[in-house]
Scaffold this active site. Structure first.
Site, PDB file in Angstrom:
ATOM      1  N   ARG A   1     -12.855  -5.602  -7.279  1.00  0.00           N
ATOM      2  CA  ARG A   1     -13.186  -6.663  -6.325  1.00  0.00           C
ATOM      3  C   ARG A   1     -13.758  -6.017  -5.064  1.00  0.00           C
ATOM      4  O   ARG A   1     -13.458  -4.849  -4.758  1.00  0.00           O
ATOM      5  CB  ARG A   1     -11.968  -7.521  -6.009  1.00  0.00           C
ATOM      6  CG  ARG A   1     -10.766  -6.783  -5.444  1.00  0.00           C
ATOM      7  CD  ARG A   1      -9.648  -7.764  -5.131  1.00  0.00           C
ATOM      8  NE  ARG A   1      -8.500  -7.094  -4.511  1.00  0.00           N
ATOM      9  CZ  ARG A   1      -7.623  -7.715  -3.717  1.00  0.00           C
ATOM     10  NH1 ARG A   1      -7.773  -9.000  -3.434  1.00  0.00           N
ATOM     11  NH2 ARG A   1      -6.612  -7.056  -3.199  1.00  0.00           N
TER      12      ARG A   1
ATOM     13  N   GLN B   1       0.830  -1.209   0.000  1.00  0.00           N
ATOM     14  CA  GLN B   1       0.000   0.000   0.000  1.00  0.00           C
ATOM     15  C   GLN B   1       0.865   1.259   0.000  1.00  0.00           C
ATOM     16  O   GLN B   1       1.692   1.454   0.890  1.00  0.00           O
ATOM     17  CB  GLN B   1      -0.922   0.024   1.214  1.00  0.00           C
ATOM     18  CG  GLN B   1      -1.948  -1.097   1.242  1.00  0.00           C
ATOM     19  CD  GLN B   1      -1.513  -2.280   2.080  1.00  0.00           C
ATOM     20  OE1 GLN B   1      -0.340  -2.659   2.051  1.00  0.00           O
ATOM     21  NE2 GLN B   1      -2.441  -2.853   2.836  1.00  0.00           N
TER      22      GLN B   1
ATOM     23  N   GLN C   1       0.164  -0.148  -5.880  1.00  0.00           N
ATOM     24  CA  GLN C   1      -0.991  -0.597  -5.094  1.00  0.00           C
ATOM     25  C   GLN C   1      -1.589   0.585  -4.343  1.00  0.00           C
ATOM     26  O   GLN C   1      -0.872   1.354  -3.701  1.00  0.00           O
ATOM     27  CB  GLN C   1      -0.574  -1.692  -4.101  1.00  0.00           C
ATOM     28  CG  GLN C   1      -1.734  -2.237  -3.291  1.00  0.00           C
ATOM     29  CD  GLN C   1      -1.352  -3.443  -2.445  1.00  0.00           C
ATOM     30  OE1 GLN C   1      -0.336  -4.086  -2.678  1.00  0.00           O
ATOM     31  NE2 GLN C   1      -2.174  -3.758  -1.466  1.00  0.00           N
ATOM     32  N   ASP C   2      -2.930   0.738  -4.452  1.00  0.00           N
ATOM     33  CA  ASP C   2      -3.658   1.795  -3.721  1.00  0.00           C
ATOM     34  C   ASP C   2      -3.247   3.200  -4.156  1.00  0.00           C
ATOM     35  O   ASP C   2      -2.981   4.076  -3.333  1.00  0.00           O
ATOM     36  CB  ASP C   2      -3.464   1.638  -2.206  1.00  0.00           C
ATOM     37  CG  ASP C   2      -4.128   0.399  -1.645  1.00  0.00           C
ATOM     38  OD1 ASP C   2      -4.733  -0.349  -2.427  1.00  0.00           O
ATOM     39  OD2 ASP C   2      -4.024   0.169  -0.431  1.00  0.00           O
TER      40      ASP C   2
ATOM     41  N   ASP D   1      -5.870  -2.796  -6.749  1.00  0.00           N
ATOM     42  CA  ASP D   1      -6.880  -1.957  -6.073  1.00  0.00           C
ATOM     43  C   ASP D   1      -6.518  -0.475  -6.179  1.00  0.00           C
ATOM     44  O   ASP D   1      -6.639   0.277  -5.214  1.00  0.00           O
ATOM     45  CB  ASP D   1      -6.995  -2.342  -4.591  1.00  0.00           C
ATOM     46  CG  ASP D   1      -7.285  -3.814  -4.381  1.00  0.00           C
ATOM     47  OD1 ASP D   1      -7.829  -4.462  -5.286  1.00  0.00           O
ATOM     48  OD2 ASP D   1      -6.954  -4.326  -3.282  1.00  0.00           O
TER      49      ASP D   1
END
Length: 539
Positions: free
Chosen positions: A443, A340, A362-363, A384
């Site tokens: 998701r 993250q 990520q993020d 994500d």
């Protein structure tokens, strides 16, 4: 006996039903029964139901009014008091922790509860307007957005303790659970009341039809978004070479006025600014203008593996209302191996991003809370990389996937709606998914996750299933994922998932719920920003 305006309203609304059942109950009894049901709902599942209802009743008596709106007002007031008590309890905990992430998570919790107090305070003022002004759809949009955000903040607080031994987390959970329950009750109460509070229907005029409803912190200046930045009459200039008033963005932001009633423009000249910037709630009505994507760059590398909470990894974080950014890159260079690592975190209500590049792995983009609009932006990531629980619309944006780590699967979105009464979600409209690695559209991070892709190009790397599970069947029957008239090789629907919560949207009336006009009430505030937008579906 003199009837209050709330009770009279109920009498008129329920009159046909009441007349049919006159022998069973009187109009006043019907009104009192509805009021009592709201009072019960306000305190449902709280630790001391009797004390809770007593506090609200005392608050209503103090106001000198009765009726459902008074009950809602008293319930919000009581929730604010509970949140203030929680802040007092948590404020001293950081000093007793020796763990970096734990200490940071405690600070996050105090800040996030502060956000909830602000958002509940705005809600309290808006409830007052329900009585004093003509009830309309914008009151509803405001209240649901602010209450939804106030509910999410406590979840984010607890997520900050991921990676700790859980002892402090358990203690804090017990202190914030009451606030969470009370806000959840408020959302249900307001949902019950919406059906009986009349409001003006949404207008179907041009995109400028909302100027008269623009929030007080937004000043209409259409030229700001289109003028050459060098010709702007900026309030502050940042230049790393010393040619401006400030050398760092943080310095300019800290010197900007608090609670500004007019647009305050900060021009950031070309260059790479290695700093982490936070615009707090008090820094309202700020506009940040750069020289272009890839030319003016704000860069950082904070990440979860260094001990930061996800909330605090952001290179750039903004929570002050009415923020606008134009022609700037927000970048986190931590890389996929550090998990993250947020480039941009947004808690700014009615914020707009125009021609911005948001770059990470990520993020990348944390659309944490409240109403947000992105136009002609580029977003890069792996896992994500568009996530959070705000009300976000991305329009005419380019979404680029990057190479993930081995065994990782690329997922564009992870929307975090936890309560079915929250009006949050991610809407990607008229945009372009340039996936070059096997990619899934999203998701379910939380059980009521809500995301739609509409009228957008999907490249061939978008997998036939389209969407990916989070863990087994978690959220698959409660989420709401939809696709409407997308095109491109990745838009074929034949192999899509068969989850109960997945929808192939065929009705334009359903798709229109996720447009700028309806989903973020954009026609009431975007015209004042000068940012281009399409209010409705493309014909």
């Amino acid at each position: 006996m003199a009837f209050t305006s709330d009770i009279l309203l109920l009498l008129l609304l329920f009159l046909p039903t009441i007349c049919a059942q006159w022998s069973q109950s009187s109009p006043l009894e019907e009104a009192k029964a509805f009021e009592a049901s709201l009072l019960h709902q306000a305190c449902l599942n709280t630790t001391d139901h009797e004390a809770c209802t007593s506090r609200i009743s005392i608050e209503c008596h103090r106001q000198g009014r009765t009726g459902p709106i008074s009950v809602l007002h008293g319930a919000v007031r009581g929730t604010i008091d509970e949140a203030v008590r929680a802040v007092g309890t948590l404020s001293g905990l950081a000093a007793v922790s020796s763990d970096l992430r734990e200490e940071m998570a405690i600070h996050d919790c105090v800040e996030l509860l502060g956000y909830s107090i602000d958002e509940l305070g705005w809600s309290l003022e808006e409830i007052g307007r329900l009585v004093l002004e003509n009830r309309n759809i914008h009151h509803e949009a405001n209240l649901r957005a602010w209450l939804s955000a106030a509910l999410s903040n406590q979840d984010t607080c607890l997520e900050g303790f991921d990676g700790t031994d859980g002892r402090i987390r358990h203690y804090i959970h017990s202190r914030v659970a009451e606030v969470t329950q009370l806000v959840s009750n408020l959302l249900v109460m307001y949902k019950k009341m919406r059906s009986i509070i009349p409001h003006a229907p949404p207008r179907n005029g041009s995109k400028s039809d909302g100027n008269r409803d623009s929030p007080p912190w937004v000043v209409v200046d259409q030229e700001l978004l289109h003028a050459d930045p060098k010709a702007l009459r900026a309030d502050a200039v940042v230049a790393s070479d010393g040619s401006g008033r400030y050398r760092s963005i943080n310095e300019a932001v800290n010197r900007a006025p608090s609670h500004s009633s007019r647009r305050y423009v900060i021009y950031v000249k070309k260059g790479v600014y290695q700093e982490n910037v936070e615009l707090k709630k008090k820094k309202t009505n700020i506009m940040l203008v750069g020289d272009g994507m890839g030319i003016t760059v704000i860069s950082g590398s904070r990440n979860f593996m260094q001990g930061w909470t996800t909330f605090r990894t952001a290179t750039f974080a903004v929570s002050g209302q009415g923020f606008i950014a134009r022609d700037i890159t927000f970048r986190n260079t931590a890389g996929p191996q550090n998990h993250q690592a947020v480039a941009l975190r947004v808690d700014s209500d009615r914020s707009a991003f125009f021609r911005c590049s948001i770059e990470g792995y990520q993020d990348t983009l944390y659309a944490h809370s409240l109403r947000q609009f992105y136009r002609e932006c580029n977003i890069y990531g792996t896992i994500d990389f568009i996530f959070g629980n705000g009300l976000a619309v991305l329009q005419r944006c380019n979404i680029y996937t990057r190479r993930p780590l081995p065994e990782q699967k690329v997922t564009i979105t992870a929307q975090g709606r936890k309560d079915p009464n929250q009006n949050t979600g991610i809407s990607i409209h008229d945009s372009f998914v340039h996936a070059t690695y096997p990619t899934y559209l999203g998701r379910p991070w939380k059980p009521y996750s809500r995301t739609v892709f509409m009228q957008s190009y999907l490249s061939s790397a978008v997998q036939p299933a389209g969407w990916l599970e989070w863990a087994g069947d978690y959220g698959l029957s409660t989420l709401w994922y939809g696709e409407y008239r997308n095109y491109g090789p990745g838009a074929r629907l034949g192999g899509r998932v068969r989850w109960p919560g997945y929808h192939v949207i065929r009705d334009a009336a359903v798709a229109s719920f996720f447009t700028v006009r309806r989903f973020i009430d954009g026609s009431s505030w975007l015209p004042a920003t000068g940012v281009e937008f399409t209010a409705d579906l493309i014909k």
